[in-house]
Write an enzyme that holds these catalytic residues in place. Sequence first.
Site, PDB file in Angstrom:
ATOM      1  N   THR A  22       1.014  -1.305  -0.016  1.00 44.92           N
ATOM      2  CA  THR A  22      -0.003  -0.195   0.116  1.00 44.92           C
ATOM      3  C   THR A  22       1.013   1.172   0.111  1.00 44.92           C
ATOM      4  OG1 THR A  22      -1.855  -1.153   1.062  1.00 44.92           O
ATOM      5  CG2 THR A  22      -1.865   1.377   1.510  1.00 44.92           C
ATOM      6  N   SER A  64       1.463  -7.299  -0.997  1.00 48.29           N
ATOM      7  CA  SER A  64       2.348  -8.444  -0.183  1.00 48.29           C
ATOM      8  C   SER A  64       1.407  -9.617   0.218  1.00 48.29           C
ATOM      9  CB  SER A  64       2.813  -8.052   1.116  1.00 48.29           C
ATOM     10  OG  SER A  64       1.790  -7.730   2.248  1.00 48.29           O
ATOM     11  N   THR A  97       1.723  -4.485   4.213  1.00 48.03           N
ATOM     12  CA  THR A  97       1.485  -4.735   5.719  1.00 48.03           C
ATOM     13  C   THR A  97       1.098  -6.068   5.715  1.00 48.03           C
ATOM     14  OG1 THR A  97      -0.725  -3.653   5.830  1.00 48.03           O
ATOM     15  CG2 THR A  97       1.045  -2.275   6.364  1.00 48.03           C
ATOM     16  N   ASP A  98       0.386  -6.763   4.824  1.00 48.99           N
ATOM     17  CA  ASP A  98      -0.248  -7.954   5.009  1.00 48.99           C
ATOM     18  C   ASP A  98       0.554  -9.114   5.513  1.00 48.99           C
ATOM     19  OD1 ASP A  98      -2.387  -6.636   4.367  1.00 48.99           O
ATOM     20  OD2 ASP A  98      -2.959  -7.706   2.812  1.00 48.99           O
TER      21      ASP A  98
END
Length: 320
Positions: A22, A64, A97-98
């Site tokens: 992101t 990710s 972030t995932d």
Amino acid sequence: MQNKSQTSPAGPVIVILGTGGTIAGSGDDVGYTAGQIGVPQLVAAVPALASRSLEAEQVAQVDSKDMSHEIWQVLAMRVQHHLARPEVGGIVITHGTDTLEETAYFLHRVLSPAKPVVFAAAMRPATSLQSDGPQNLLDAVTVAGHPSASGVLATLNGRVHGPVEVRKALPFALDAFSSGEAGPIALIQEGQLRLLRPWPVCEALGMGRVTHAPAAWPPVDVVVSHAGASGRVVDALVASGTRGLVIEGTSNGTVHASLLEAIERAQAAGVSVLRSTRCAGAAVVGAPGGALPSAGELSPAKARVELLLQLLGQLGAPPA
Ligand code: SIN
């Protein structure tokens, strides 16, 4: 992909490796696509970085959730390459972030670097009116250039997390990461680093662990224990060639009796097992009984990385 650019020199070089996420997303806050904007543009969007000695290199450009072992291998090689350069003071990795917590744990265990390797992420895309990426990137460069910092770290929303504890705890909040009861390693306040506990360190397994082509890496899977569980998933995974199973148990890593029978059959067939807990941010403490080795404080996703690296260590040298 090797998209390198250099900006004006000041202080030790910080290398910024882009992988997507992101922080490199394009669109509005709701309808954006992750992994669109190149890392040189992300750097250019932060005026305070203009005076820093930076290099930017695009290693990957993905959302990710789609992070792969192939990217991990390339990323580890690029990080190792840049860490060995005396003029480089630290590395920043922009990442979604995932799965950031898995990539961070992977690099921690493989390299356990003495220089800081700092992940930077964001919850709003780069094109958002209120993007959090530029500040998070600036904070990551601050940490990566700090003379006392070391090890693999993750910065988000003014907090610096360690690779063992950090996990994405919230899907929308700007403060999406949590280190659970341990808390963050440091805070960044007024551009200054405030250290709360020691930098992360472990015995590095070394790049030798990850030299096999990723297609040859042993399959390791995660199975959840739940009400009404059976052994069907485990039996199917064993039949399809899994080499390792992480069990996401209830409470302190307890496992449904029907599932446990299948896990013990898998162990007897040579499959390696680690027992973790589905309680977010918790550890499996002591020996909950039975013959399933404990993943300790590792989340199921990180226990999968740990078991993968253990199994890679059993493969021996790759064919010449
Ligand atoms: C991703 O993980 O690439 C998308 C989500 C994010 O970065 O917050």
